[in-house]
Design a protein around this motif. Structure first.
Motif, short mmCIF file in Angstrom:
data_model
loop_
_atom_site.label_atom_id
_atom_site.label_comp_id
_atom_site.label_asym_id
_atom_site.label_seq_id
_atom_site.Cartn_x
_atom_site.Cartn_y
_atom_site.Cartn_z
N ALA A 1 62.90 -15.80 1.35
CA ALA A 1 63.08 -14.57 0.57
C ALA A 1 62.86 -13.34 1.43
CB ALA A 1 62.14 -14.57 -0.63
N GLU A 2 61.92 -13.44 2.37
CA GLU A 2 61.66 -12.31 3.28
C GLU A 2 62.92 -12.00 4.11
OE1 GLU A 2 59.00 -11.28 7.26
OE2 GLU A 2 58.49 -13.04 6.04
N GLY A 3 63.54 -13.05 4.63
CA GLY A 3 64.75 -12.85 5.42
C GLY A 3 65.87 -12.22 4.61
N ALA A 4 66.01 -12.68 3.34
CA ALA A 4 67.06 -12.13 2.49
C ALA A 4 66.82 -10.65 2.22
CB ALA A 4 67.13 -12.91 1.18
N ALA A 5 65.56 -10.27 1.97
CA ALA A 5 65.25 -8.86 1.69
C ALA A 5 65.48 -7.99 2.92
CB ALA A 5 63.80 -8.74 1.23
N LEU A 6 65.13 -8.50 4.09
CA LEU A 6 65.40 -7.75 5.32
C LEU A 6 66.90 -7.53 5.50
CD1 LEU A 6 62.85 -9.54 7.67
CD2 LEU A 6 62.81 -7.10 7.08
#
Length: 708
Positions: free
Chosen positions: A24-29
């Protein structure tokens, strides 16, 4: 609403990192990268994509990896690096096919078509678009279908198939509206306007201006939600071409609507494309009790009477009895509108490439010795501190320095910007308002020769006219509408509420290299401040007393602000808000009063008749086609100053002191009560007539921006 979106993304990333949700962190970035790309900040977008990509690979999120590669490729294509874009798209396509992501495969194929279109390979582009269109319809991806149809329409127009282009663009427009793609819808409206303006078989100027009108309304609606001032600036810069083409379409209608109407309508169009973010800041600062609709919101209805709007805008110049010259630099044409004191608006044009205009400006400033690798990056003539490296001009040959080179460039610029047929219609004397665009904001118009005279400096333009500048006619009107200080005793009493700063205890500055340097003292600035303070009957702030905290508290209630100190305006978007005037440090402040601090301080509402930035390069900054100079002058105008006196280059401490004394003497003491612009004209004349100071470098560097 990108500002709000970024806030939520940052909060979510913090939580994701806390709980260890790497996917999810990668998607938000990646989503943050998309936002920055839409705001016209490709470098920032790449930073976020490069953070997201290794996370996607780490967690094995192959589809996410493919979409990140797609987004990185798109940025590289926008930056003019097609080879890199093709590599990233190739990697993304392989992953999408491997994992069976048909939607991702279709998006990648469509983007490959974009690269081939940009490389001048229309046939290859259409092959990719055809494959992408089939997949988007297969999987029901209506948004990708709309984008592909739009791009196919653009290629068909390039290939000379206007009828096919029209059909495809109209299909794309319908889908964009159906699927809520306002950004893409705006592009389709603009390109449809271009079809009806440019193609000889479809030419219909009435339809062209209607499509451009709809595109501009949509742009204004989106701008109303852009959020912060930097976002508004980035957004506006991506739509400059729309207003250029719309203005050209109105001028082409002179036969069916009349020359006068087309000139006024085109002027209104040019105004809609410039300084809207500043206008909104000024409107907010002025208060909204009697203004229920903001300037941006007022532009969200199509079909306005643009000729009437142009007439109202011209009144910002004529109500004070002045004449006006407003410029627009298109790709291969310079447009200039003459506003006569009677209110008559006429337009002329010269066929000249945009790059040639910029080169002439650069040649003039280089000839004057104010814009080369040494002088152009220095903080001041004394105690020079290099804060940033000179911006490289790719492929440009070195330009000569010296009066001869300056004369040649000045004569060429005068011939371009003040052609004989235009100069003949100007009044014999009086005030002249200049509304520049792009590099013209760096031109000292007062130093340009009149009438093509051989002796360039014998009869400079500023000898005949009291010149002042404005970011736009709309911002000028708002500044003129703010209460002035009156005349005579009323003005003297008002100006007794002044803050006068001279030679504060200097702070340290940090160069882009990380080197820290102390700024040299300016003893002449202290004398200048003492002289003025005595004239006004106030106590000057000098040395350790001129702290940033004291000055900031004094600004709000002052009718006159005079800051004789060091100043610097950064030329890049990344650092524009760090442009500063130097004050004494205190416990809470570093002594650098920056553009960002001025704009972001809710307590700083100015009532100043005039802000004088008696420092170096305070009229420079990050030059925008849509917004003008983003720097110190814009910040003070945004916070309520009626006018600002700034410098276009590093100025001599000795000559500046004399120029300021002459300016205030004329403004405050001449029996005929001259305007600020006329007082500046007289002061520049006095300096020019002083032996040894004849060169324009000494007297032409200061310009008055804003109200009369």
């Amino acid at each position: 609403r990108p500002d709000s979106a970024l806030v939520y993304y940052r909060q979510s990333i913090g939580i994701m990192r806390e709980v260890g949700d790497r996917r999810a962190e990668g998607a938000a970035l990646g989503s943050m990268g998309i936002l920055h790309k839409k705001l016209g900040r490709p470098d920032s977008a790449l930073v976020y994509y490069r953070q997201a990509l290794p996370i996607m690979r780490e967690v094995g999120f192959r589809s996410g990896e493919a979409y990140t590669l797609i987004n990185m490729a798109a940025v590289h294509d926008d930056l003019g690096w097609p080879d890199s874009a093709l590599v990233y798209y190739g990697q993304a396509l392989a992953i999408s096919q491997e994992v069976g992501d048909r939607r991702g495969e279709g998006i990648t194929l469509g983007n490959l078509g974009n690269v081939h279109k940009d490389l001048g390979r229309p046939d290859s582009a259409l092959v990719y678009y055809g494959q992408a269109l089939a997949i988007s319809r297969e999987v029901g991806d209506r948004r990708s279908e709309a984008r592909t149809l739009h791009n196919m329409g653009v290629v068909h127009y390039v290939l000379g198939h206007p009828d096919s282009a029209l059909v495809l663009l109209r299909k794309a427009l319908a889908l964009e509206r159906e699927t809520s793609l306002p950004w893409d819808e705006g592009h389709s409206l603009r390109n449809l306007g271009g079809l009806f303006r440019e193609d000889s078989t479809l030419r219909d100027l009435k339809k062209a201006v209607a499509y451009y009108d709809s595109a501009a309304v949509l742009r204004a609606s989106l701008a109303a939600h852009a959020g912060s001032d930097p976002n508004r600036l980035s957004y506006a810069e991506q739509h400059v071409e729309l207003f250029e083409n719309w203005a050209m379409a109105w001028l082409a209608r002179s036969d069916d609507v009349g020359a006068a109407r087309s000139a006024r309508s085109a002027l209104a169009v040019a105004e809609r494309g410039r300084a809207q973010a500043l206008l909104d800041l000024m409107w907010t600062s002025a208060g909204t009790a009697e203004k229920m609709v903001s300037p941006v919101q007022a532009l969200t209805t199509a079909g306005a009477d643009l000729a009437e709007e142009g007439t109202r805008l011209a009144e910002a110049v004529t109500r004070s009895g002045a004449a006006g010259l407003s410029y627009m630099i298109a790709e291969d044409t310079v447009l200039f509108w003459l506003i006569e004191p009677s209110g008559v608006v006429s337009v002329a044009r010269q066929a000249v490439p945009r790059d040639s205009v910029a080169r002439l400006v650069r040649a003039l400033r280089a000839g004057l010795g104010v814009d080369d690798a040494e002088a152009g990056t220095q903080l001041a003539l004394r105690g020079a501190v290099q804060l940033e490296a000179a911006a490289p001009t790719e492929g440009a040959a070195p330009l000569g320095r010296g009066l001869r080179y300056a004369e040649t460039a000045a004569a060429a610029l005068a011939g371009l910007l003040l052609p004989v047929e235009l100069a003949e219609r100007l009044p014999e004397a009086g005030e002249l308002v200049i509304v520049p665009q792009g590099p013209l904001a760096l031109v000292p118009f007062s130093a340009l020769p009149l009438g093509g005279l051989e002796g360039v400096w014998v009869e400079p333009f500023g000898n005949r006219f009291a010149i002042r500048y404005a970011p736009s006619l709309a911002t000028l009107g708002l500044a003129e509408g703010q209460p002035g200080v009156g005349e005579g005793r009323e003005r003297a009493e008002a100006l007794s509420q002044a803050v006068v700063v001279g030679n504060p205890r200097m702070p340290e500055v940090v160069a882009t290299t990380g080197e820290r340097s102390g700024l040299a003292p300016l003893p002449r600035a202290a004398q200048e401040a003492g002289w003025l303070a005595e004239r006004l009957g106030v106590a000057p702030l000098t040395g350790a007393e001129a702290t940033e905290g004291v000055v900031r508290r004094a600004l709000a209630g002052s009718r006159l602000v005079h800051l004789a100190t060091h100043g610097y305006a950064y030329s890049t978007e990344a650092r524009a808000r760090q442009s500063f005037v130097a004050l004494a440090p205190d416990e809470q402040h570093d002594g650098l009063l920056t553009v960002g601090e001025i704009l972001d301080d809710p307590a700083l509402d100015l009532q100043a008749e005039l802000v004088v930035l008696s420092a170096c390069q305070t009229g420079l900054g990050d030059l925008k086609e849509a917004e003008g100079t983003v720097g110190l002058q814009r910040a003070f105008l945004a916070k309520g100053a009626r006018s600002v006196l700034v410098s276009l280059w590093s100025v001599s401490d000795v000559v500046t002191e004399e120029l300021m004394k002459r300016f205030y003497t004329h403004w405050l003491e001449d029996e005929d009560g001259p305007s600020k612009a006329e007082a500046l004209r007289r002061a520049q004349r006095d300096v020019r007539q002083t032996p040894g100071w004849e060169h324009p470098r000494f007297w032409a560097g200061f310009q008055l921006v804003g109200a009369t």
